[in-house]
Design a protein around this motif. Structure first.
Motif, PDB file in Angstrom:
ATOM      1  N   GLY B   9       1.317 -11.360  -5.745  1.00  0.00           N
ATOM      2  CA  GLY B   9       0.798 -12.243  -4.707  1.00  0.00           C
ATOM      3  C   GLY B   9      -0.802 -12.343  -4.566  1.00  0.00           C
ATOM      4  N   GLU B  13      -3.976 -14.052   3.748  1.00  0.00           N
ATOM      5  CA  GLU B  13      -2.966 -14.143   4.501  1.00  0.00           C
ATOM      6  C   GLU B  13      -3.325 -15.209   5.729  1.00  0.00           C
ATOM      7  OE1 GLU B  13      -0.047 -10.514   5.106  1.00  0.00           O
ATOM      8  OE2 GLU B  13      -2.316 -10.166   4.698  1.00  0.00           O
ATOM      9  N   GLY B  21       0.819 -16.553  -1.663  1.00  0.00           N
ATOM     10  CA  GLY B  21       1.002 -15.490  -2.588  1.00  0.00           C
ATOM     11  C   GLY B  21       1.625 -14.429  -1.889  1.00  0.00           C
ATOM     12  N   PRO B  22       0.900 -13.861  -0.677  1.00  0.00           N
ATOM     13  CA  PRO B  22       1.381 -12.672  -0.180  1.00  0.00           C
ATOM     14  C   PRO B  22       2.794 -13.046   0.700  1.00  0.00           C
ATOM     15  CG  PRO B  22      -0.968 -13.414   0.724  1.00  0.00           C
ATOM     16  CD  PRO B  22      -0.479 -14.306  -0.553  1.00  0.00           C
ATOM     17  N   ARG B  23       3.031 -14.116   1.125  1.00  0.00           N
ATOM     18  CA  ARG B  23       4.226 -14.494   1.685  1.00  0.00           C
ATOM     19  C   ARG B  23       5.432 -14.535   0.769  1.00  0.00           C
ATOM     20  NH1 ARG B  23       6.242 -17.997   5.712  1.00  0.00           N
ATOM     21  NH2 ARG B  23       8.367 -17.737   5.746  1.00  0.00           N
ATOM     22  N   VAL B  24       5.357 -14.838  -0.588  1.00  0.00           N
ATOM     23  CA  VAL B  24       6.476 -14.942  -1.574  1.00  0.00           C
ATOM     24  C   VAL B  24       6.669 -13.446  -1.994  1.00  0.00           C
ATOM     25  CG1 VAL B  24       6.803 -15.414  -3.988  1.00  0.00           C
ATOM     26  CG2 VAL B  24       5.908 -17.059  -2.717  1.00  0.00           C
ATOM     27  N   ILE B  25       5.630 -12.713  -1.733  1.00  0.00           N
ATOM     28  CA  ILE B  25       5.834 -11.262  -2.071  1.00  0.00           C
ATOM     29  C   ILE B  25       6.731 -10.677  -0.927  1.00  0.00           C
ATOM     30  CG2 ILE B  25       4.929  -8.793  -2.152  1.00  0.00           C
ATOM     31  CD1 ILE B  25       4.472 -10.499  -4.611  1.00  0.00           C
ATOM     32  N   TYR B  41       0.790  -7.000  -3.872  1.00  0.00           N
ATOM     33  CA  TYR B  41       0.105  -7.924  -3.053  1.00  0.00           C
ATOM     34  C   TYR B  41      -1.332  -7.542  -3.366  1.00  0.00           C
ATOM     35  CZ  TYR B  41      -2.580  -9.271   0.980  1.00  0.00           C
ATOM     36  OH  TYR B  41      -3.421  -9.872   1.816  1.00  0.00           O
ATOM     37  N   VAL B  62       1.528 -15.237  -8.272  1.00  0.00           N
ATOM     38  CA  VAL B  62       1.973 -16.377  -7.339  1.00  0.00           C
ATOM     39  C   VAL B  62       0.526 -16.655  -6.359  1.00  0.00           C
ATOM     40  CG1 VAL B  62       3.444 -17.193  -5.722  1.00  0.00           C
ATOM     41  CG2 VAL B  62       4.090 -15.523  -7.240  1.00  0.00           C
ATOM     42  N   ASP B  63       0.343 -18.088  -6.299  1.00  0.00           N
ATOM     43  CA  ASP B  63      -0.794 -18.276  -5.961  1.00  0.00           C
ATOM     44  C   ASP B  63      -0.808 -19.849  -5.333  1.00  0.00           C
ATOM     45  OD1 ASP B  63      -3.372 -18.050  -4.554  1.00  0.00           O
ATOM     46  OD2 ASP B  63      -4.625 -18.161  -6.411  1.00  0.00           O
TER      47      ASP B  63
END
Lengths: 434, 155
Positions: B9, B13, B21-25, B41, B62-63
Motif C-alpha cells: 500500500g 494516510e 493504499g494504506p487503507r486497503v492494507i 505499508y 495499491v495506490d
C-alpha cells in the motif's frame, strides 16, 4: 545583446535537495555582480502551531517539521522540554537516545551520498542510470538504508517520526535479544562501509577544490563526539553555553529568501558534518580516522565540498558507535521504567546535531506544562548565508567555464550542504502597535 | 502452499483519497480468508517500497492513481500497459515517486516477475481521511486486489 563575458545564470528549483530553492548569478564583463540562493518555499508556522500545546504533544508535532531529521527534531524538542522542567534523564535513556540518533545519522548520510551526491560524481542526472550500470552500488545503498531504518525503528518504534522517545524517557524499550540481533547486522555492515569509502575515493577528484575559511559551529563535549548534548563550539570563538544560542544565530530577514539568514563572528558561518568533524575530529572512532587518512583528509578543512566526505566519516562512526552503545545497554540490562517527569513553569533550550547541522529548539512552558513560546532554528537556515559566501568566492574561480558548467558546479555546491529547504522556511513574527 | 504474493500500500494516510493504499492494507489485514500474502505499508518511504519490490517475485501495488479517468474509476494494470509520467531529475529524499521507484527497479533488472498496480482515480486529495465517495469505491478496489491475488497464486 549579452556581451560574451556576461553570464546570467538562473537555476530554477535546484534538484536533489529538499524543498525549493533557486540559484541566481549575474556576471558582467567577467566579474561577479551578484550571487544568491533564493529560498522560495512557503513558510510553515510550526512555532505558532505549538502555542498552547501540552508538553506531551510537542515532540510529536515538531518531529513533522522534517521527514529526514524527524528523530533530531524529536530529541531537540525533548531536550528543550526536559531543560525547561529541570529534568535530568537516566543513563539508560541517554544511551537509547544516542542509539536512535545514530540510526538517523546513518539513514540520512547514506541516502544523501548515494542518491543525491553520487549522480554528480558520475556525471549522470539521477540515480536511475546508476542503477543500470552500478546495480551493486544501488543494492548496497538500499541495504545500508534498511539497516539504519531498522535501527531507528527498533529504538524509536518507527523508522521515521519516532513514537517511543518522549520527555522523561521511553514509552517502550527494545528487548536485549533484538539489540543483539541488531548488533550482528551492524557488524556485518562494516564491509559495506569500506566499499562505500572506496567508491567515493574512486571519484573524489570530481569534488572541486574550493578553499574558503569560515566559522564552523557545532556541538562539542569533553568526552565524546557530541551529537545530542554538549556546548556550542565555534571555531572562531570557542565554547558557548547552548542557552546563549541566540548570540550565535542572530537570525535576520533578507529580501530574497523566505528563510532567515544567520551570522556570528563573520558574515556567515557553517554547520553540518564538516563543522562537526572540523571541531571534533579527535573524538571520531579509529575506523573513521582511517577512512579520513585514505582520503588525505586533514582538519581544519576549508573546502565545503568535503562536507560529503565528513558525512561518510560520520556514517562509519555511527555504525561503530551504535555497536558500542548496544554493548553497554546489554551489559547494564535494559529496564522498562515508568516515566516520572512533572511539568514546571520555565524556559528550556535543546540543541542536537541533526544530519545537516546544529538544531535549536527553545520553549517556554506555564506551570501546567503548556507552551507559551517556541523558537526553532534549523541548520539549513544557518547555512544559507555561508552558501552564498561560498558562491561569491567560487564563481570568480570558474567564471570562464560555460554557463552550464557554472550552473552544474553551483548546484553541486548547494547539494554538498545537503540542504533541507522545506524545514528552514519560517517567517518573521510581527506585532502591530496600536 | 500457494505462491506468496506481496501487497504494498502506497500513499499518505492524511491526504484524502491518497490514503487508499494504506487503507486497503488495513482492510486486507482483517480478512482471515487470505493466505500466503504479505501485507506491506510503504507509506511515503520510497526506499522501503523499493526494498519490498526487490524482495518478492509477485507484487500488487495499491495506490491512488491519476489515470485521467472519472473519479472513482478502478483499474488493474501492468507496467506494459501504461506510460509512467515523472521527471527523472526531480528527486529529493521525500519526493521519489512511485513511477521513479518502478523505473529504478526496472533499470536494476529487479522488477518482480509478476507485478500489477491496482489504482483508483481519486476524488480529492484534501482531508484527513478517505472521501465518502472513495469509501463507496473501496469494496471494488478490494475485490480487484483479491482477484489479482488469485490470478498470481493460481496462474
Amino acid at each position: 545583446m549579452t556581451a560574451p563575458n556576461d553570464k546570467n545564470i538562473f537555476v530554477h528549483h535546484v534538484t536533489r535537495v529538499e524543498g525549493h530553492g533557486n540559484i541566481k548569478v549575474d556576471i558582467k564583463n567577467g566579474k561577479l555582480v551578484e550571487s544568491q540562493l533564493q529560498i522560495v518555499e512557503s513558510p510553515r508556522f510550526f512555532e505558532s502551531l505549538l502555542l498552547g500545546r501540552r508538553y506531551t504533544d510537542v515532540a510529536l508535532i515538531t518531529s513533522r517539521i522534517c521527514g529526514i531529521c524527524s528523530t533530531g527534531h524529536t530529541l531537540a524538542s525533548i531536550n528543550a522540554t526536559e531543560d525547561a522542567f529541570g529534568y535530568k534523564p537516566s543513563e539508560q535513556t541517554i544511551l537509547l537516545r544516542k542509539l536512535l540518533h545514530r540510526g538517523e545519522n546513518l539513514q540520512s548520510h547514506v541516502l544523501h551520498l548515494y542518491c543525491l551526491v553520487a549522480p554528480d560524481l558520475f556525471r549522470v542526472g539521477s540515480v536511475v542510470p546508476l542503477a543500470a550500470t552500478h546495480t551493486d552500488v544501488v543494492l548496497r545503498a538500499l541495504r545500508m538504508k534498511k539497516l539504519a531504518n531498522d535501527l531507528a525503528e527498533l529504538v524509536g518504534g518507527r523508522a521515521v517520526h519516532p513514537q517511543s522517545a518522549v520527555p522523561g524517557g521511553f514509552t517502550s524499550v527494545p528487548k536485549v535479544s533484538a539489540l543483539l540481533d541488531m548488533k550482528k547486522r551492524l557488524e556485518a555492515a562494516v564491509p559495506d562501509l569500506t566499499e562505500t569509502a572506496k567508491l567515493i575515493l574512486s571519484v573524489a577528484d570530481k569534488f572541486p577544490n574550493l578553499q574558503r575559511q569560515t566559522e564552523y559551529v557545532s556541538l562539542q563535549s569533553d568526552n565524546e563526539y557530541a551529537l545530542i548534548a554538549g556546548d556550542i563550539c565555534s571555531s572562531d570563538a570557542g565554547r558557548i553555553d547552548i542557552h546563549n544560542y541566540r548570540k550565535v544565530t542572530n537570525e535576520k530577514v533578507v529580501d530574497h529568501s523566505a528563510a532567515k539568514h544567520c551570522a556570528h563572528k563573520r558574515s556567515s558561518y557553517a554547520v553540518g558534518a564538516l563543522s562537526r568533524v572540523n571541531n571534533n575530529f579527535d573524538k571520531l572512532c579509529p575506523m573513521a580516522k582511517d577512512v579520513a587518512k585514505m582520503f588525505g583528509f586533514k582538519t581544519p578543512c576549508n573546502n565545503p565540498f568535503m562536507n560529503n566526505l565528513a558525512q561518510l566519516l560520520e556514517a562509519v562512526d555511527s555504525v561503530v558507535h551504535a555497536i558500542q552503545i548496544i554493548d553497554t545497554l546489554v551489559k547494564n540490562g535494559v529496564k522498562d521504567v515508568p516515566l516520572d517527569i512533572t511539568p514546571k513553569a520555565g524556559t528550556g533550550v535543546g540543541a542536537v546535531e541533526v544530519p545537516r547541522g546544529i538544531l535549536f529548539h527553545e520553549y517556554t512552558y506555564d506551570a501546567k506544562g503548556f507552551i507559551t513560546n517556541a523558537n526553532c532554528i534549523i541548520p539549513t537556515g544557518q547555512n544559507l548565508a555561508n552558501i552564498e559566501d561560498d558562491m561569491r568566492t567560487f564563481v570568480p574561480q570558474i567564471v570562464n567555464d560555460t554557463k552550464e558548467e557554472i550552473a552544474f558546479k553551483l548546484e553541486m555546491l548547494v547539494r554538498a550542504y545537503d540542504p533541507c529547504i522545506s524545514c528552514a522556511t519560517h517567517l518573521l513574527d510581527v506585532e502591530f502597535v496600536d | 502452499m500457494a505462491k506468496k504474493v506481496t501487497i504494498i500500500g502506497v500513499g499518505s494516510e492524511i491526504r484524502g483519497d491518497d490514503a487508499l493504499g494504506p487503507r486497503v492494507i488495513a482492510e486486507l489485514g482483517k480478512d482471515r480468508s487470505l493466505t500466503d500474502v504479505e501485507l506491506q505499508y510503504a507509506g511515503l518511504d520510497s526506499m522501503n517500497l523499493l526494498n519490498y519490490l526487490l524482495e518478492t517475485d509477485a507484487a500488487i501495488i495499491v495506490d491512488a492513481v491519476n489515470m485521467k479517468r472519472a473519479p472513482g474509476s478502478v483499474a488493474a494494470f501492468g507496467l506494459a500497459e501504461v506510460r509512467l509520467i515523472f521527471e527523472v531529475n526531480q528527486l529529493s529524499l521525500h519526493g521519489m515517486s512511485l513511477a521513479y521507484v518502478l523505473t529504478l527497479a526496472e533499470s536494476m533488472g529487479r522488477l518482480p516477475k509478476q507485478l500489477v498496480i491496482v489504482g483508483a482515480q481519486p476524488f480529492t486529495t484534501e482531508g484527513l481521511t478517505l472521501s465518502p465517495e472513495m469509501e463507496k469505491v473501496l469494496p471494488e478496489v478490494l475485490r480487484q486486489v483479491k482477484e489479482q491475488i488469485a490470478i498470481f497464486q493460481n496462474g
